[in-house]
Design an enzyme around this catalytic site. Sequence first.
Site, PDB file in Angstrom:
ATOM      1  N   HIS A  82     -23.268 -89.718  -5.815  1.00 20.76           N
ATOM      2  CA  HIS A  82     -24.225 -90.760  -5.428  1.00 20.76           C
ATOM      3  C   HIS A  82     -23.761 -91.535  -4.191  1.00 20.76           C
ATOM      4  O   HIS A  82     -24.578 -91.877  -3.329  1.00 20.76           O
ATOM      5  CB  HIS A  82     -24.478 -91.699  -6.611  1.00 20.76           C
ATOM      6  CG  HIS A  82     -25.222 -91.034  -7.728  1.00 20.76           C
ATOM      7  ND1 HIS A  82     -24.797 -91.075  -9.050  1.00 20.76           N
ATOM      8  CD2 HIS A  82     -26.351 -90.269  -7.729  1.00 20.76           C
ATOM      9  CE1 HIS A  82     -25.649 -90.382  -9.793  1.00 20.76           C
ATOM     10  NE2 HIS A  82     -26.587 -89.870  -9.019  1.00 20.76           N
ATOM     11  N   ASP A 177     -32.955 -86.155  -4.570  1.00 19.78           N
ATOM     12  CA  ASP A 177     -31.923 -86.006  -5.605  1.00 19.78           C
ATOM     13  C   ASP A 177     -32.587 -85.351  -6.804  1.00 19.78           C
ATOM     14  O   ASP A 177     -32.901 -85.990  -7.822  1.00 19.78           O
ATOM     15  CB  ASP A 177     -31.375 -87.386  -5.969  1.00 19.78           C
ATOM     16  CG  ASP A 177     -30.381 -87.327  -7.118  1.00 19.78           C
ATOM     17  OD1 ASP A 177     -30.235 -88.350  -7.855  1.00 19.78           O
ATOM     18  OD2 ASP A 177     -29.774 -86.266  -7.320  1.00 19.78           O
ATOM     19  N   ASP A 180     -32.380 -78.395  -9.703  1.00 20.99           N
ATOM     20  CA  ASP A 180     -32.186 -77.239  -8.831  1.00 20.99           C
ATOM     21  C   ASP A 180     -33.449 -76.408  -8.685  1.00 20.99           C
ATOM     22  O   ASP A 180     -34.368 -76.531  -9.491  1.00 20.99           O
ATOM     23  CB  ASP A 180     -31.062 -76.369  -9.421  1.00 20.99           C
ATOM     24  CG  ASP A 180     -29.804 -77.204  -9.580  1.00 20.99           C
ATOM     25  OD1 ASP A 180     -29.330 -77.345 -10.710  1.00 20.99           O
ATOM     26  OD2 ASP A 180     -29.357 -77.755  -8.575  1.00 20.99           O
TER      27      ASP A 180
HETATM   28  N1  SAM Z   1     -27.720 -85.274  -9.360  1.00 26.28           N
HETATM   29  C1  SAM Z   1     -28.476 -84.226 -10.003  1.00 26.28           C
HETATM   30  C2  SAM Z   1     -28.256 -82.916  -9.286  1.00 26.28           C
HETATM   31  O1  SAM Z   1     -27.540 -82.855  -8.306  1.00 26.28           O
HETATM   32  O2  SAM Z   1     -28.778 -81.894  -9.762  1.00 26.28           O
HETATM   33  C3  SAM Z   1     -29.932 -84.608 -10.056  1.00 26.28           C
HETATM   34  C4  SAM Z   1     -30.148 -85.681 -11.073  1.00 26.28           C
HETATM   35  S1  SAM Z   1     -31.750 -86.357 -11.288  1.00 26.28           S
HETATM   36  C5  SAM Z   1     -31.714 -86.584 -12.998  1.00 26.28           C
HETATM   37  C6  SAM Z   1     -32.854 -85.011 -11.016  1.00 26.28           C
HETATM   38  C7  SAM Z   1     -34.271 -85.505 -11.218  1.00 26.28           C
HETATM   39  O3  SAM Z   1     -35.183 -84.794 -10.384  1.00 26.28           O
HETATM   40  C8  SAM Z   1     -34.804 -85.301 -12.652  1.00 26.28           C
HETATM   41  O4  SAM Z   1     -34.969 -86.557 -13.267  1.00 26.28           O
HETATM   42  C9  SAM Z   1     -36.128 -84.578 -12.472  1.00 26.28           C
HETATM   43  O5  SAM Z   1     -37.139 -84.995 -13.378  1.00 26.28           O
HETATM   44  C10 SAM Z   1     -36.459 -84.925 -11.027  1.00 26.28           C
HETATM   45  N2  SAM Z   1     -37.410 -84.006 -10.390  1.00 26.28           N
HETATM   46  C11 SAM Z   1     -37.394 -82.650 -10.414  1.00 26.28           C
HETATM   47  N3  SAM Z   1     -38.431 -82.149  -9.717  1.00 26.28           N
HETATM   48  C12 SAM Z   1     -39.135 -83.217  -9.230  1.00 26.28           C
HETATM   49  C13 SAM Z   1     -40.300 -83.343  -8.427  1.00 26.28           C
HETATM   50  N4  SAM Z   1     -40.982 -82.248  -8.006  1.00 26.28           N
HETATM   51  N5  SAM Z   1     -40.726 -84.581  -8.096  1.00 26.28           N
HETATM   52  C14 SAM Z   1     -40.054 -85.681  -8.527  1.00 26.28           C
HETATM   53  N6  SAM Z   1     -38.933 -85.639  -9.307  1.00 26.28           N
HETATM   54  C15 SAM Z   1     -38.478 -84.409  -9.649  1.00 26.28           C
END
Ligand code: SAM
Length: 307
Positions: A82, A177, A180
């Site tokens: 972060h 963030d 994958d």
């Molecule tokens: N630090 C982590 C990593 O490197 O993989 C990521 C953590 S954060 C919890 C990832 C977030 O991305 C999740 O809460 C997920 O719901 C969100 N996310 C995934 N696809 C998304 C999208 N298309 N739009 C908005 N949020 C999304």
Amino acid sequence: MKNLPPDSLANTGPRGSADPTPAWFAEAASPHHRLQWKVRRTLYAADSSYQHIEVLDTEQFGTALVLDGILQTTAGDEYIYHEMLALVPLLAHPHPARVLVIGGGDGGLVREVLRVPGVEQVVMVEIDQAVVEVARRFLPGHTAALGDSRLTIRYEDGVQYLSHLDPSHAFDVILVDATDPDGDGPGQVLYTTEFHRAVRAALLPEGMYAQQSGTPVYNPEVLERVARDVDQEFPVCRVYWCTVPTYPGSLFTFTMGSLGPEPIVPIRRLPEAATTRWYTPRVHAAAFALPPLVAERVPSRVAAAQA
Ligand code: SAM
């Protein structure tokens, strides 16, 4: 970048019994390499509308958030990722007043963004409200800044949000963030050429963009694809790295696009009283020194600019 959900052997309790609290949580970095963390307790496990959400109390790294079987963040080492995803762009940008975070539902990234001088408004666009609610319950260190009056949280897909963004509401910095791109998770759409084009259109002059681009140890193709796309969309593309102990291979990359300012050089600093556990101005600059393992996976003009 993490991939391949754990196999069926991973989430079992002692003696392989089907136990809600596994003795070990395993994540497959590849079909041939598995990482395992000893689990004291399963604190939460449920499906949301978008993904399977687990919160594990691990011996080594404390509370861990797992989405669709892939470890996202832990209380023990989240500060590295972060700090590096937030502070590198925001301290290289001259005036990051308006910041967009796409994803980031655990709250750790916006916590770092909100402590940077000059940040006036942050919009966090997280597709899954359940992740934020679970983080508020189990990851208080991550979510400490979610009550900041400068923060607006929108629960929608980041691609949709950008598609209807009024150009007069553009941003100085956009950070992604997200989970994958592999599998069928919601994060896939955030790694496409169309998405990077939409990001560029949502940036103000001198705007900067950064996203996680995974580990070149196990998934070099993600870094290759993201760096190629960003290099095509932005006049300046840079790649930087750090090490995250709980991510497969530990070596982890970020890809940046800039409409002007040079990302390699921090032009601003945190206040003297601010403490960091990984980021320093010299770590910032050093993170752009690419080992050949990484340099060979990015466009040649990017590697040359960072040589
Ligand atoms: N630090 C982590 C990593 O490197 O993989 C990521 C953590 S954060 C919890 C990832 C977030 O991305 C999740 O809460 C997920 O719901 C969100 N996310 C995934 N696809 C998304 C999208 N298309 N739009 C908005 N949020 C999304």
